[in-house]
Design a protein around this motif. Structure first.
Motif, PDB file in Angstrom:
ATOM      1  N   ALA A 114      -3.135   0.182  -5.940  1.00 39.45           N
ATOM      2  CA  ALA A 114      -1.823   0.444  -5.328  1.00 39.45           C
ATOM      3  C   ALA A 114      -0.817  -0.655  -5.642  1.00 39.45           C
ATOM      4  O   ALA A 114       0.393  -0.432  -5.639  1.00 39.45           O
ATOM      5  CB  ALA A 114      -1.980   0.584  -3.817  1.00 39.45           C
ATOM      6  N   TYR A 115      -1.326  -1.886  -5.906  1.00 41.17           N
ATOM      7  CA  TYR A 115      -0.410  -3.016  -6.136  1.00 41.17           C
ATOM      8  C   TYR A 115      -1.179  -4.103  -6.864  1.00 41.17           C
ATOM      9  O   TYR A 115      -2.361  -4.338  -6.578  1.00 41.17           O
ATOM     10  CB  TYR A 115       0.107  -3.547  -4.795  1.00 41.17           C
ATOM     11  CG  TYR A 115       0.942  -4.804  -4.893  1.00 41.17           C
ATOM     12  CD1 TYR A 115       2.284  -4.750  -5.237  1.00 41.17           C
ATOM     13  CD2 TYR A 115       0.367  -6.053  -4.626  1.00 41.17           C
ATOM     14  CE1 TYR A 115       3.042  -5.910  -5.319  1.00 41.17           C
ATOM     15  CE2 TYR A 115       1.122  -7.212  -4.712  1.00 41.17           C
ATOM     16  CZ  TYR A 115       2.455  -7.140  -5.063  1.00 41.17           C
ATOM     17  OH  TYR A 115       3.203  -8.275  -5.149  1.00 41.17           O
ATOM     18  N   ASP A 145      -1.448   7.413  -1.355  1.00 43.12           N
ATOM     19  CA  ASP A 145      -1.123   8.628  -0.598  1.00 43.12           C
ATOM     20  C   ASP A 145      -2.211   9.052   0.386  1.00 43.12           C
ATOM     21  O   ASP A 145      -2.204  10.176   0.883  1.00 43.12           O
ATOM     22  CB  ASP A 145      -0.817   9.788  -1.551  1.00 43.12           C
ATOM     23  CG  ASP A 145      -1.957  10.046  -2.531  1.00 43.12           C
ATOM     24  OD1 ASP A 145      -2.982   9.343  -2.425  1.00 43.12           O
ATOM     25  OD2 ASP A 145      -1.823  10.927  -3.396  1.00 43.12           O
ATOM     26  N   SER A 158       3.027   5.173   3.756  1.00 45.75           N
ATOM     27  CA  SER A 158       4.443   5.540   3.605  1.00 45.75           C
ATOM     28  C   SER A 158       4.995   6.142   4.893  1.00 45.75           C
ATOM     29  O   SER A 158       6.144   5.901   5.263  1.00 45.75           O
ATOM     30  CB  SER A 158       4.616   6.521   2.448  1.00 45.75           C
ATOM     31  OG  SER A 158       3.813   7.683   2.656  1.00 45.75           O
ATOM     32  N   TRP A 177       0.822  -1.218   0.000  1.00 45.26           N
ATOM     33  CA  TRP A 177       0.000   0.000   0.000  1.00 45.26           C
ATOM     34  C   TRP A 177       0.851   1.261   0.000  1.00 45.26           C
ATOM     35  O   TRP A 177       0.321   2.371   0.101  1.00 45.26           O
ATOM     36  CB  TRP A 177      -0.903   0.027   1.243  1.00 45.26           C
ATOM     37  CG  TRP A 177      -1.895  -1.098   1.332  1.00 45.26           C
ATOM     38  CD1 TRP A 177      -1.789  -2.225   2.078  1.00 45.26           C
ATOM     39  CD2 TRP A 177      -3.138  -1.181   0.642  1.00 45.26           C
ATOM     40  NE1 TRP A 177      -2.879  -3.026   1.913  1.00 45.26           N
ATOM     41  CE2 TRP A 177      -3.744  -2.412   1.027  1.00 45.26           C
ATOM     42  CE3 TRP A 177      -3.807  -0.353  -0.260  1.00 45.26           C
ATOM     43  CZ2 TRP A 177      -4.971  -2.813   0.537  1.00 45.26           C
ATOM     44  CZ3 TRP A 177      -5.037  -0.754  -0.747  1.00 45.26           C
ATOM     45  CH2 TRP A 177      -5.611  -1.975  -0.358  1.00 45.26           C
ATOM     46  N   GLU A 178       2.156   1.125  -0.089  1.00 46.48           N
ATOM     47  CA  GLU A 178       3.042   2.271   0.110  1.00 46.48           C
ATOM     48  C   GLU A 178       2.794   3.387  -0.915  1.00 46.48           C
ATOM     49  O   GLU A 178       2.976   4.570  -0.622  1.00 46.48           O
ATOM     50  CB  GLU A 178       4.508   1.817   0.054  1.00 46.48           C
ATOM     51  CG  GLU A 178       5.475   2.851   0.584  1.00 46.48           C
ATOM     52  CD  GLU A 178       6.862   2.293   0.813  1.00 46.48           C
ATOM     53  OE1 GLU A 178       7.714   3.017   1.352  1.00 46.48           O
ATOM     54  OE2 GLU A 178       7.109   1.113   0.442  1.00 46.48           O
ATOM     55  N   SER A 179       2.383   3.035  -2.117  1.00 46.33           N
ATOM     56  CA  SER A 179       2.169   4.061  -3.156  1.00 46.33           C
ATOM     57  C   SER A 179       0.862   4.831  -2.966  1.00 46.33           C
ATOM     58  O   SER A 179       0.643   5.860  -3.604  1.00 46.33           O
ATOM     59  CB  SER A 179       2.172   3.407  -4.541  1.00 46.33           C
ATOM     60  OG  SER A 179       1.099   2.479  -4.661  1.00 46.33           O
TER      61      SER A 179
END
Length: 660
Positions: free
Chosen positions: A182-183, A136, A224, A132-134
Motif C-alpha cells: 500500500a505504501y 481497499d 479510506s 494505508w488509504e490505497s
C-alpha cells in the motif's frame, strides 16, 4: 505618620471599612488582641472572592483572545475611568449577572479547546492511517474458512517483489499467497499478504524475521472510509469552534463590566483582609493603623461626623514598625520606584530620592548619550503626560523617562552623537559637504577617549563623596559628632588626594596639584588609621582595626571608582553602533538605491540600537545607585505605606477624589 485607633459599633464595621477604603489614607495594621475581644475569621470570604476574581480574569483572557478590546499603547497610560459612588453600587449589584456571563465564556472556551484537542486526535489518526488509504480492504479483516490476511509495516523500503523474494528464500515450500504494497518509502513500507489459513503462522514468522510489525490502529473498515469519516468530523468540529467563537464574540460589550468585577472582587478581598485585623466583641470593634499626619485631622473629623465612633491619634512609639510614605516633588518622586525595588527607607534612613534623582538622570544620560534617542524619549513622554494625564506609578515612570530623555539630549550634544553621526553621514554622502564638528565638549569616539574616562571617574568620586556626606549627616543627627567629622574627612582626603596622582598616569597634571594630593592622601591615611578603630579595645586593637579600615578604603574605593567606567563604555557602544548603522546604509554607489537603503537601515538599525541600549542604561544606572551609592549610607528595610484603598485599574470613585 500618626497612629490612629478607633472604637465603634460592630454594626458599622463594614461601612467604616468601606469608607476608609474609598479614602485610601489609613494603613490598617495588625495588633495584639485586647482582653475579652476576638478577631474576625474572614478566610472563607476571602477565598470565595479570590475564586470569583480568578474566574473573571480567566473569562477576560478568553474574551480578549477571541474578541480583543480595541485599545492603543497610549490608552495604557490613561488613568482609570471616574465613576460616581452610585454607579459603583449599581455595577456591584449586577456582579452576579456578569459572573454568569463569565461562566458562559469559560464554558465556551473549554468547548473550543476540547474541539481543538479532538481535531488534533483525528488528524493524528488520519496521518497514521494515510499510508494505508490505497488498500481497499479493512486492516482488521476477519479470516475466512480457508484464508487469512496479514497486515503490517516494515522499517525500510520494501516492494512486492522484494517481499516475495525473501519469502521464497525463507519458506520455499509455500507458494499460495498474494502480496500488495500500500505504501513504500526509505523509512517505512506497508503491505498486506493474503495466504492460506494453514500457512499463516509460518508466513507471519518469516515476515517478522525482516521487520514485519502489525500496525497499532487496525480499523475493521477500509481505511479510506475511516479517513473520510474523520475528515467529516473535523469539518463539524471546525464549525463548532467557529460557532463558539461567535458566541464568545457576542460578549464583546461585556469587556468593561468584566474589568469592573475583577477589580471589584479585589476590593472585596482587600476589605476582608482588613476586617481580619479588627478586634471585636458582640457589640463593638477596635481598629488601629497609621495615617499621614497632614490627613489625620480630616480623617478623624469625617469618621466622627459619619459614625458613632471614638477616634484617637497618637505618636507611634520607637519600637513600632511604622510604615514609610515618601513625599517628593516630580523630580524626586519619579525615581521612588527605583528605590522601592531596592528597599523602602528604614526608620533611621533619610529619603534618598531627591539626591539620587540628580545622579540617576545624569548617569542615564551619559550611558545613553545620543541626542536623537533622547529627543524621541522627551517627545514620547511629554505626549503621554499631556495627552493621557497618567496617575500614580505610571505618571512617575513617565516623568522619570522624561528627565532621563532631557539628560540624554544634553550629553548627546556634549559628546556629538545624534542618531550616531547621521549629520555628517548625510553631509558627506548626500550633500557632498565636508564633515563638521559635532561635539560641544568631548569626543569620546576620537582623541578624547581617555580624558572622557577620567571625567567619568571624577563624576563617580563626586557620587561616592555625596553618599559619604549623607552618612556623616546621619551620624551627626544621631549624636556621633566626632565620627561625623573624622570618618568622611579621612575618606575625602585619602581618595581625593590620590585622584590627581592616579590621573597623572594618563594625562599631564601640574606638579603643584600632585604634591598637594600627596599630602592630602597622607593626612587621610593617618586619620583613618588613628580613628577608624576607635570602637576597639586596647591600643593594638585600635591600630589593627584602623589598618584594616585603611585597606578596605583603598581596595573598596579603587574598585568602586573603576565601576564608573561603565559610563564611558555604554555611551561608546550607543554612539558606535549608531554610526555603524549609518555607514551600512550608505554602502551602495547608486544614489537612489543608497537613499532607499539608508532610510530602511536607519529606521530598523536605530530602533534596535535604541531598544538594546535603553535597557542597558537603565540596568547599569540602577546598579550604580544600589551598589556604589546606597552602600555608603542607606540601610533600607522599611515598610512601605500601604493604605486600605481602591486598588483598581478599571475605575476610580469620585467620592474618593473629592473627599481625599
Amino acid at each position: 505618620m500618626q497612629k490612629i485607633e478607633l472604637i465603634a459599633l460592630l454594626e458599622d464595621s463594614k461601612k467604616i471599612i468601606d469608607f476608609l477604603q474609598r479614602k485610601g489614607l489609613v494603613d490598617v495594621s495588625s495588633h495584639e488582641l485586647p482582653e475579652s475581644m476576638y478577631a474576625f475569621d474572614t478566610s472563607y470570604n476571602i477565598s470565595q472572592f479570590e475564586k470569583y476574581r480568578s474566574t473573571a480574569a480567566a473569562a477576560k483572557e478568553i474574551l480578549n483572545y477571541h474578541a480583543p478590546k480595541k485599545t492603543s499603547l497610549v490608552d495604557s497610560f490613561r488613568p482609570p475611568r471616574e465613576m460616581e459612588l452610585s454607579e459603583f453600587l449599581d455595577l456591584a449589584d449586577d456582579a452576579d449577572l456578569t459572573m454568569q456571563n463569565c461562566f458562559d465564556i469559560i464554558e465556551a472556551g473549554r468547548d473550543i479547546q476540547q474541539a481543538k484537542n479532538d481535531i488534533i486526535r483525528l488528524e493524528t489518526v488520519n496521518s497514521s492511517l494515510s499510508v494505508w488509504e490505497s488498500l481497499d480492504i479493512p486492516l482488521k479483516s476477519a479470516p475466512t474458512k480457508f484464508t487469512q490476511v496479514l497486515v503490517g509495516t516494515f522499517p525500510d523500503l520494501q516492494t512486492e517483489q522484494t517481499i516475495g523474494e525473501k519469502l521464497a528464500e525463507l519458506v520455499p515450500d509455500i507458494e499460495a499467497y498474494e502480496i500488495e504494497c500500500a505504501y513504500s518509502s526509505d523509512m517505512q513500507s506497508c503491505a498486506a499478504v493474503l495466504c492460506m489459513q494453514t500457512d499463516a503462522e509460518r508466513l507471519l514468522e518469516a515476515l517478522r524475521s525482516f521487520g514485519f510489525v502489525k500496525p497499532a490502529e487496525m480499523p475493521d473498515r477500509p481505511v479510506s472510509e475511516v479517513i473520510a469519516e474523520n475528515r467529516k468530523k473535523i469539518a463539524e468540529l471546525d464549525k463548532e469552534i467557529e460557532d463558539k467563537r461567535e458566541y464568545i464574540r457576542g460578549f464583546e460589550s461585556e469587556h468593561d463590566k468584566i474589568d469592573f468585577i475583577i477589580d471589584y472582587y479585589q476590593l472585596r478581598v482587600d476589605k476582608y483582609e482588613a476586617l481580619k485585623k479588627l478586634s471585636v466583641t458582640d457589640r463593638v470593634f477596635y481598629l488601629s493603623g497609621y495615617v499621614p499626619e497632614k490627613y489625620a485631622g480630616k480623617v478623624v473629623s469625617a469618621l466622627e461626623e459619619k459614625y458613632s465612633a471614638a477616634v484617637t491619634l497618637s505618636e507611634p512609639s520607637d519600637d513600632e514598625d511604622v510604615p514609610v510614605m515618601l513625599e517628593n516633588n516630580a523630580f524626586g518622586s519619579a525615581v521612588e520606584g527605583i528605590t522601592d525595588m531596592y528597599s523602602p527607607p528604614g526608620k533611621h534612613d533619610i529619603d534618598p530620592n531627591n539626591i539620587m534623582a540628580f545622579f540617576y538622570y545624569v548617569f542615564f544620560g551619559m550611558m545613553f548619550s545620543d541626542a536623537g534617542y533622547g529627543l524621541l524619549m522627551v517627545i514620547a513622554t511629554a505626549f503621554v503626560l499631556w495627552k493621557c494625564k497618567p496617575e500614580g506609578e505610571k505618571r512617575k515612570t513617565a516623568f522619570m523617562y522624561l528627565f532621563c530623555g532631557i539628560s540624554t539630549v544634553f550629553w548627546g550634544i556634549m559628546f556629538g552623537s545624534f542618531f550616531g553621526d547621521v549629520i555628517n553621514t548625510v553631509r558627506v554622502n548626500f550633500l557632498h559637504l565636508p564633515e563638521m564638528r559635532l561635539y560641544v565638549w568631548l569626543n569620546p569616539q576620537g582623541d578624547d577617549l581617555m580624558l572622557t574616562m577620567l571625567w567619568c571617574f571624577l563624576f563617580g568620586i563626586i557620587h561616592l563623596f555625596v553618599g559619604v556626606g549623607i552618612k556623616a549627616y546621619m551620624q551627626w543627627r544621631d549624636g556621633d559628632k566626632f565620627g561625623a567629622i573624622v570618618d568622611p574627612l579621612g575618606i575625602y582626603l585619602s581618595v581625593g588626594g590620590a585622584a590627581p596622582i592616579c590621573a597623572g598616569m594618563i594625562i599631564e597634571v601640574p606638579k603643584t596639584i600632585t604634591d598637594i594630593g600627596k599630602y592630602c592622601a597622607l593626612a587621610g591615611v593617618v586619620i583613618i588609621v588613628l580613628t577608624a578603630g576607635r570602637a576597639s579595645k586596647g591600643i593594638f586593637g585600635k591600630l589593627g582595626a584602623g589598618l584594616y579600615a585603611l585597606y578596605n578604603t583603598v581596595s573598596g574605593y579603587l574598585s568602586d571608582v573603576l565601576s564608573y567606567s561603565r559610563l564611558l563604555a555604554l555611551g561608546l557602544v550607543t554612539g558606535i553602533i549608531g554610526s555603524v548603522v549609518n555607514m551600512m546604509g550608505t554602502l551602495p554607489q547608486n544614489m537612489i538605491i543608497k537613499a532607499v537603503l539608508f532610510i530602511i537601515v536607519f529606521v530598523f538599525g536605530h530602533a534596535v540600537n535604541f531598544g538594546i541600549n535603553v535597557i542597558g542604561a537603565y540596568v547599569h544606572t540602577n546598579r550604580l545607585q544600589y551598589v556604589e551609592f546606597f552602600s555608603r549610607f542607606y540601610e533600607g528595610g522599611g515598610t512601605a505605606f500601604n493604605p486600605l484603598k481602591v486598588n483598581s485599574k478599571a475605575f476610580k470613585i469620585k467620592e474618593e477624589i473629592n473627599n481625599g
